[in-house]
Scaffold this motif. Sequence first.
Motif, PDB file in Angstrom:
ATOM      1  N   VAL A   1      28.925  56.517  38.028  1.00 42.76           N
ATOM      2  CA  VAL A   1      27.785  55.604  38.030  1.00 42.76           C
ATOM      3  C   VAL A   1      28.080  54.467  37.057  1.00 42.76           C
ATOM      4  CG1 VAL A   1      25.331  55.355  37.460  1.00 42.76           C
ATOM      5  CG2 VAL A   1      26.142  57.412  38.650  1.00 42.76           C
ATOM      6  N   LEU A   2      28.159  53.231  37.554  1.00 38.95           N
ATOM      7  CA  LEU A   2      28.467  52.058  36.739  1.00 38.95           C
ATOM      8  C   LEU A   2      27.330  51.054  36.859  1.00 38.95           C
ATOM      9  CD1 LEU A   2      32.244  51.699  37.688  1.00 38.95           C
ATOM     10  CD2 LEU A   2      31.291  52.678  35.596  1.00 38.95           C
ATOM     11  N   LEU A   3      26.685  50.779  35.733  1.00 43.37           N
ATOM     12  CA  LEU A   3      25.475  49.962  35.718  1.00 43.37           C
ATOM     13  C   LEU A   3      25.698  48.726  34.845  1.00 43.37           C
ATOM     14  CD1 LEU A   3      23.002  52.905  34.943  1.00 43.37           C
ATOM     15  CD2 LEU A   3      23.741  52.087  37.187  1.00 43.37           C
ATOM     16  N   ASP A   4      25.272  47.583  35.342  1.00 42.85           N
ATOM     17  CA  ASP A   4      25.419  46.333  34.595  1.00 42.85           C
ATOM     18  C   ASP A   4      24.033  45.795  34.265  1.00 42.85           C
ATOM     19  OD1 ASP A   4      26.367  44.063  33.399  1.00 42.85           O
ATOM     20  OD2 ASP A   4      27.608  43.420  35.085  1.00 42.85           O
ATOM     21  N   GLU A   5      23.640  45.882  33.002  1.00 38.12           N
ATOM     22  CA  GLU A   5      22.323  45.455  32.518  1.00 38.12           C
ATOM     23  C   GLU A   5      21.199  46.076  33.360  1.00 38.12           C
ATOM     24  OE1 GLU A   5      21.896  44.021  29.792  1.00 38.12           O
ATOM     25  OE2 GLU A   5      23.631  42.747  29.345  1.00 38.12           O
ATOM     26  N   PRO A   6      21.134  47.404  33.452  1.00 39.63           N
ATOM     27  CA  PRO A   6      20.179  48.033  34.377  1.00 39.63           C
ATOM     28  C   PRO A   6      18.724  47.933  33.967  1.00 39.63           C
ATOM     29  CG  PRO A   6      21.274  49.700  33.052  1.00 39.63           C
ATOM     30  CD  PRO A   6      21.964  48.406  32.754  1.00 39.63           C
ATOM     31  N   THR A   7      18.436  47.670  32.682  1.00 36.44           N
ATOM     32  CA  THR A   7      17.041  47.688  32.229  1.00 36.44           C
ATOM     33  C   THR A   7      16.428  46.304  32.076  1.00 36.44           C
ATOM     34  OG1 THR A   7      17.748  47.788  29.900  1.00 36.44           O
ATOM     35  CG2 THR A   7      17.367  49.882  31.032  1.00 36.44           C
ATOM     36  N   VAL A   8      17.154  45.255  32.453  1.00 36.88           N
ATOM     37  CA  VAL A   8      16.607  43.891  32.360  1.00 36.88           C
ATOM     38  C   VAL A   8      15.370  43.769  33.256  1.00 36.88           C
ATOM     39  CG1 VAL A   8      17.045  41.498  33.034  1.00 36.88           C
ATOM     40  CG2 VAL A   8      18.730  42.739  31.685  1.00 36.88           C
ATOM     41  N   GLY A   9      14.322  43.135  32.744  1.00 33.30           N
ATOM     42  CA  GLY A   9      13.125  42.864  33.542  1.00 33.30           C
ATOM     43  C   GLY A   9      12.218  44.056  33.758  1.00 33.30           C
ATOM     44  N   GLN A  10      12.376  45.120  32.950  1.00 34.74           N
ATOM     45  CA  GLN A  10      11.563  46.320  33.142  1.00 34.74           C
ATOM     46  C   GLN A  10      10.480  46.429  32.074  1.00 34.74           C
ATOM     47  OE1 GLN A  10      12.177  47.770  35.965  1.00 34.74           O
ATOM     48  NE2 GLN A  10      13.995  46.470  36.195  1.00 34.74           N
TER      49      GLN A  10
END
Length: 483
Positions: free
Chosen positions: A421-430
């Motif tokens: 699992v590779l996530l790029d800035e996953p929590t932006v805008g939450q």
Amino acid sequence: MARDDVRARVRGLRWRPTGRAAPTIEGLDLTVGVGERVGLVGPSGTGKSTVLHALAGVLGDPLPGELSGTVHVDGGVGLVPQDPGSAVVAARIGRDVAFGPENAGLPRAEIRRRAGEALDRVGLRYPPERPTSALSGGELQRLALAGALACAPGLLLLDEPTAMLDPAAADEVRAAVVGALEGTDTSLVVVDHHVGPWLERLDRVVVLGPGGRVTHDVAPAALRDGPTGLRDELTRAGVWLPGVPAPAPLEVPGALVAPDGTGPEVAADGLVVDLVTRGLRGRTTTRALDGASVRLPAGALTAVTGPSGAGKSTLVATLAGHLRPAAGEVRGTPGHGARSRDLARWCGWVPQHPEHGLLALRLRDEVGLTGRRLGVRVDVDEVLALLRLDHLADAHPFRLSGGEQRRLALAAALAHRPGLVLLDEPTVGQDRRTWAAVAGWATAAARHGATVAASTHDAHLVALAAHQVRLDGAERERQAVAA
């Protein structure tokens, strides 16, 4: 407020995007004074970006839907959108920032002066010939802000302007905004889920609730040290307030995230990655990574951190097999050149710009698409409910807010339960509630055996990580080299 003191006035605004059953905004009234600085906050999906689009005059034509009510703005408008890449209009950063002043017919010397000053104010200190395609997401945010500041607008609209910046760069940009407005009558409306660092720079904070209705219109101090009842109410609604701890990650059932077996041990040694741009002046090569070596242990969440532009997104995309390294080795993944089906089976990659990976016409179809292609059962309804998207199951993915799109991209990439699992800035805008869902998914996947890595500036997410990889950018070639 007297008419001469009003910069913008919204009355009875109603907006229903094409493809949505219910309006995003229903009966909004809002007034912004000349020179006033207003923060606009609220849970994800309450229409904050829509309000900025209304003030910028881009609802109903570039963005299709049903629009009613009135919007009056006195003076020019500068908009920095939530997706800064959508504001890029030129191949080089100097020309991009000069675009607005050029269209205003300003003298050439004045255009050069404004563009140079704007780039310096936002801390984007590359040569004007730097390719815009070689900028990171955080650097694109600075570029978009520089373009808006160069136009000296009467109303400056900022949508999550520091979301993809490291803390030092974010504070530099906030100071640049305030400095640019000092001594002018330019008004400011800024949308930011993490409003705390803005409070001392604002005159008012307007809180939106369901249907885009104004639930509170308060002085900034009320969010910092105001009545406990108000702070508790806003925290429960999902608003991030200074001094309030992050919520606990949501408990995500293992059946939604557990891979078939244990995730791979991933390693990269001496990774060199060049980004190539082709234009009228030939080919330009920009070194994004130069000698990076990392380890991602299985069954753990690794945070990839570092300043904006250090190469975090490049590293994550390379590990996902989407970029070919010029040198070095990646082990534990199919790697660049593998069939897309094999990459998807091994790895779920959520890019920094979530709209780049959306393919279907409805959310429920998007979430189930990869699983259907791979023959993996996906509980689409449960995934949508967990990520607070179930009420939008039949909506078009491009009619969502930025935060909603990011959660959809996560669901679409990970619902088939990949081992990597590779996530790029996953929590932006939450907001707080949707952050808990995203963080819960990442930590649960690791707990159930997946190898998880997240490129992030989010200190709350970093605190949940068992391991950390930091790119300091020192090894990175800062100048583009024309071939």
